[in-house]
Design an enzyme around this catalytic site. Sequence first.
Site, PDB file in Angstrom:
ATOM      1  CE1 TYR A  18      -3.199   3.082   0.948  1.00 52.76           C
ATOM      2  CE2 TYR A  18      -1.990   3.409   2.813  1.00 52.76           C
ATOM      3  CZ  TYR A  18      -3.065   3.758   1.568  1.00 52.76           C
ATOM      4  OH  TYR A  18      -3.500   5.060   2.016  1.00 52.76           O
ATOM      5  CD  GLU A  40      -8.008   7.485   5.828  1.00 54.74           C
ATOM      6  OE1 GLU A  40      -8.276   7.634   6.932  1.00 54.74           O
ATOM      7  OE2 GLU A  40      -7.050   7.320   4.956  1.00 54.74           O
ATOM      8  CD1 TRP A  48      -3.740   2.286   5.827  1.00 55.24           C
ATOM      9  CD2 TRP A  48      -5.795   3.000   6.279  1.00 55.24           C
ATOM     10  NE1 TRP A  48      -3.991   2.493   4.647  1.00 55.24           N
ATOM     11  CE2 TRP A  48      -5.330   2.894   4.956  1.00 55.24           C
ATOM     12  CE3 TRP A  48      -6.871   3.568   6.678  1.00 55.24           C
ATOM     13  CZ2 TRP A  48      -6.404   3.223   3.779  1.00 55.24           C
ATOM     14  CZ3 TRP A  48      -7.763   3.978   5.643  1.00 55.24           C
ATOM     15  CH2 TRP A  48      -7.471   3.790   3.928  1.00 55.24           C
TER      16      TRP A  48
END
Length: 188
Positions: A18, A40, A48
């Site tokens: 990522y 988000e 995350w």
Amino acid sequence: MEKQRCGWCEGDALYELYHDKEWGVPVKDDATLFEFLVLETFQAGLSWITILRKRENFRTAFDAFDYEKIAGYNQDKIDSLIQDAGIIRNKLKVHATVTNAQLFIKVQEEFGSFSNYIWGFVGGKPIKNRVINYKEAAPTTAQSDALSKNLKKRGFKFVGSTVMYAYMQAVGMVNDHEVDCFRYGEIP
């Protein structure tokens, strides 16, 4: 030779992928901007990596992040999402995603695209910071404060300044790669 990466992603293959391919790359496509808004939103209060590990489940559950479909979700669909063990089963965040999809479309109508709207908060081009150690990076900025305030005024949910700054980093409105990271110089 091993690539120098930002410290926050080291040691996890999914995180590193990522980081190497997506994080901080400027996104102007509304569909991708909405996807990150959804992710988000669900990340608020969580890590995350938790969201990244469930990303494909989110994609399936939320019709490939199709904001027009999501804007029209009925209560049965919302209830099924709240029961979906593949995503984060947070009632408020599921409802927020539907509301945000509806408002996303309104912003598109007003500005021609969500991209036009959101990129206006950074003057249309990425802000390139000089982060030495990610642990010392600011969690919010004047731009994320302004974006958060404007989105809240429009009725968006789960768009606090910290969440919006993480969003700005993810979609490349801000380049917060550490200066020693190989991606710092590759991304505008």
